[in-house]
Design an enzyme around this catalytic site. Structure first.
Site, PDB file in Angstrom:
ATOM      1  N   ASN A 189     -46.912 -41.737 -99.576  1.00 11.50           N
ATOM      2  CA  ASN A 189     -46.206 -42.316 -98.411  1.00 11.50           C
ATOM      3  C   ASN A 189     -45.162 -43.145 -98.336  1.00 11.50           C
ATOM      4  OD1 ASN A 189     -45.663 -43.105 -95.694  1.00 11.50           O
ATOM      5  ND2 ASN A 189     -47.793 -44.044 -95.158  1.00 11.50           N
ATOM      6  N   ARG A 199     -45.084 -52.211 -78.939  1.00 10.86           N
ATOM      7  CA  ARG A 199     -44.414 -51.126 -78.254  1.00 10.86           C
ATOM      8  C   ARG A 199     -45.167 -50.987 -76.805  1.00 10.86           C
ATOM      9  NH1 ARG A 199     -45.436 -46.476 -82.693  1.00 10.86           N
ATOM     10  NH2 ARG A 199     -45.580 -48.150 -84.424  1.00 10.86           N
ATOM     11  N   GLU A 203     -55.978 -40.892 -94.346  1.00 10.64           N
ATOM     12  CA  GLU A 203     -54.981 -40.092 -94.261  1.00 10.64           C
ATOM     13  C   GLU A 203     -54.736 -39.519 -95.782  1.00 10.64           C
ATOM     14  OE1 GLU A 203     -53.208 -43.132 -92.012  1.00 10.64           O
ATOM     15  OE2 GLU A 203     -52.082 -41.600 -91.067  1.00 10.64           O
TER      16      GLU A 203
END
Ligand code: AMP
Length: 398
Positions: A8, A239, A384
């Site tokens: 990643n 956010r 993941e």
């Protein structure tokens, strides 16, 4: 020996996990942080032992060299040619990729083209790919996309009610994110329920710094909360999540901020941080909530309310929900968030929630619902990297 590396690569960081391809034993996991700096941090974990050093790492090529030499020095791997497959996380696959792919020139060109939809991420993912491609001559490479798992959504779910030409001309639509995590959780939930994935309906709450929910029916995403970008959906650390778009021009006029400055507000100064004025870190919000801080209490209540809104919507569309699953940093660890979310939906979904167990467990795979619950509740730590490694093994036939 056949090994698989899951990678990643971000703009200033590189995370990796090295697997034995046969049984996915983790041989090493590591990360390089602060790439581009004189005081970059390289760390590697092998069998629970962590090695860490602060050294200059000025670009991704050097970061890959350091990662590979750390693997040789600290893990049981003594020949890098044993690494036969490298799976690279790519954030945006647009509509071009509904699954992972073996890397070829066409895939690279497409990921480059899609950089306009993920300018901070896709270019960094590609830099990581090129660095590993140059360093590991024997390996084949795959791209595993964050958006791919969400490609099963139907147009009625993924389209915005803008003029259709904006979808045709500019690909404006909901894509969703964290797809690799949602996919892992859907698969693991079916295993825990001991049912074929085709028979399982799940609502996954991936709650980390970024957060998204997904409604997964029989292993296929029917809707997800993130949108054209990772700004949409539930409230996050910094956010906004969903906001009426008309607020944007209104605030431009009122505040005199530029578009970029206001986007900074939406992305980095809002969410838990913006409402609480305390922190974007759920741990600090939880502490302040327990101390009776009013804005922290409001933040905690808002956070759970926004998540419950999505759970309610997804419940209606799924018809019945076999499991609600909490994952990622907050989902796995924040006992207060889990309790508030489930308390908000337990009557509607007929959940018997084990509050006592919930208050004690963090970061482990466990069922939090009790006998008689129509919808079960689980914590499942996401993985993941394992999904990336599994897809890479399958695609490369390792
Ligand atoms: P992630 O993006 O999945 O790495 O999640 C990171 C976020 O998880 C952090 O910003 C924290 O808000 C949250 N987190 C991590 N550990 C804990 C904890 N023990 N309790 C509550 N929240 C936590």
């Amino acid at each position: 020996m056949s090994l698989i590396l899951a990678v990643n690569a971000g703009s200033s960081s590189l995370k990796y996990q090295l697997y034995e391809a046969n049984d996915f034993t983790v041989l090493a996991s590591g990360q390089i942080e602060r790439i581009g700096k004189e005081d970059a941090i390289a760390s590697i974990k092998v069998d629970g032992n962590k090695e860490k050093k602060v050294i200059p790492i000025l670009d991704h090529t050097r970061a890959v060299e350091v990662a590979l030499s750390d693997i040789l020095e600290f893990s049981s791997v003594k020949n890098l040619d044993d690494i036969k497959g490298v799976g690279h996380r790519v954030v945006h696959g647009g509509e071009a990729f509904d699954n992972s792919v073996i890397v070829d020139d066409a895939a690279i060109a497409k990921v480059e083209e899609l950089s306009s939809l993920a300018p901070l991420h896709n270019p960094a993912n590609l830099i990581g790919y090129h660095a590993f491609k140059d360093a590991l001559k024997e390996a084949n490479h795959t791209f595993v996309f964050d958006t791919a798992f969400h490609q099963t959504m139907e147009p009625k779910a993924f389209l915005y009610a803008l003029p259709y030409k904006y979808y045709e001309d500019y690909q404006v639509r909901k894509y969703g994110m964290h797809g690799t995590s949602h996919k892992y959780i859907a698969k693991r939930t079916a295993e825990l329920l001991d049912k074929p994935i085709e028979d399982v309906n799940t609502i996954v709450c991936h709650l980390g710094n970024g957060a998204s929910l997904a409604a997964i029916k029989g292993g296929k995403v029917i809707d997800t909360s993130m949108g054209f970008t990772p700004l949409a959906g539930v409230m996050m650390g910094t956010r906004t999540g969903d906001v009426d778009p008309a607020v944007f021009p209104y605030l431009l006029e009122k505040t005199g901020l530029s578009v970029d400055e206001q986007m900074h507000v939406y992305n980095y100064e809002s969410g838990m941080l913006g409402i609480s004025g305390i922190s974007n870190d759920a741990r600090e919000i939880e502490e302040a909530t327990a101390e009776g801080n009013e804005r922290a209490i409001l933040t905690s209540e808002m956070y759970a309310y926004k998540i419950a809104n999505y759970i309610g919507t997804y419940f209606v569309h799924l018809g019945h929900v076999d499991a609600i699953v909490f994952t990622a940093g907050i989902g796995e660890n924040d006992t207060g968030v889990r309790a508030r979310v489930i308390d908000s939906v337990s009557e509607a979904l007929h959940i018997n929630f084990n509050h006592e167990l919930n208050s004690k467990v963090r970061g482990v795979e466990v069922e939090l619902s009790e006998e008689g619950s129509t919808t079960k509740v689980f914590i499942i730590p996401t993985d993941e990297e394992l999904m990336i490694a599994e897809d890479t093994k399958k695609l490369l036939g390792l």
